[in-house]
Design a protein around this motif. Sequence first.
Motif, PDB file in Angstrom:
ATOM      1  N   ASP A 150      -7.934  21.249 -20.240  1.00 16.58           N
ATOM      2  CA  ASP A 150      -6.837  20.329 -20.476  1.00 16.58           C
ATOM      3  C   ASP A 150      -7.164  18.998 -19.819  1.00 16.58           C
ATOM      4  N   ARG A 151      -6.768  17.936 -20.472  1.00 15.52           N
ATOM      5  CA  ARG A 151      -6.999  16.598 -19.917  1.00 15.52           C
ATOM      6  C   ARG A 151      -5.693  15.840 -19.907  1.00 15.52           C
ATOM      7  N   ARG A 152      -5.556  14.998 -18.897  1.00 16.91           N
ATOM      8  CA  ARG A 152      -4.381  14.150 -18.792  1.00 16.91           C
ATOM      9  C   ARG A 152      -4.839  12.723 -18.601  1.00 16.91           C
ATOM     10  N   GLN A 153      -4.081  11.822 -19.120  1.00 11.64           N
ATOM     11  CA  GLN A 153      -4.427  10.416 -19.051  1.00 11.64           C
ATOM     12  C   GLN A 153      -3.661   9.740 -17.927  1.00 11.64           C
ATOM     13  N   MET A 154      -4.320   8.742 -17.306  1.00 12.72           N
ATOM     14  CA  MET A 154      -3.649   7.945 -16.289  1.00 12.72           C
ATOM     15  C   MET A 154      -4.099   6.498 -16.419  1.00 12.72           C
ATOM     16  N   THR A 155      -3.330   5.607 -15.845  1.00 13.33           N
ATOM     17  CA  THR A 155      -3.685   4.193 -15.798  1.00 13.33           C
ATOM     18  C   THR A 155      -4.115   3.879 -14.377  1.00 13.33           C
ATOM     19  N   LEU A 156      -5.209   3.165 -14.257  1.00 12.23           N
ATOM     20  CA  LEU A 156      -5.745   2.813 -12.943  1.00 12.23           C
ATOM     21  C   LEU A 156      -5.856   1.299 -12.860  1.00 12.23           C
TER      22      LEU A 156
END
Length: 69
Positions: free
Chosen positions: A2-8
């Motif tokens: 599973d992958r999750r997206q984030m903003t950096l």
Amino acid sequence: MDRRQMTLILSDKEMEVLDELSQRRGMSKTALLRQALRLYQSVTERIERGEKVFVEHPTTKDKAELVVL
């Protein structure tokens, strides 16, 4: 997996470092950040077990302890 997206959000200097390291290592920025996270996890686990982590100069064999702040 599973992958999750984030903003950096990075400073200009941090982005310059990320760009330079990813080019030097021939890796995507994402791959480099994943590798850095795994390295940080490994070092943190060792320090939490009471171990010390060192870097060694290849020719002089001088050692310096890696300190995580």
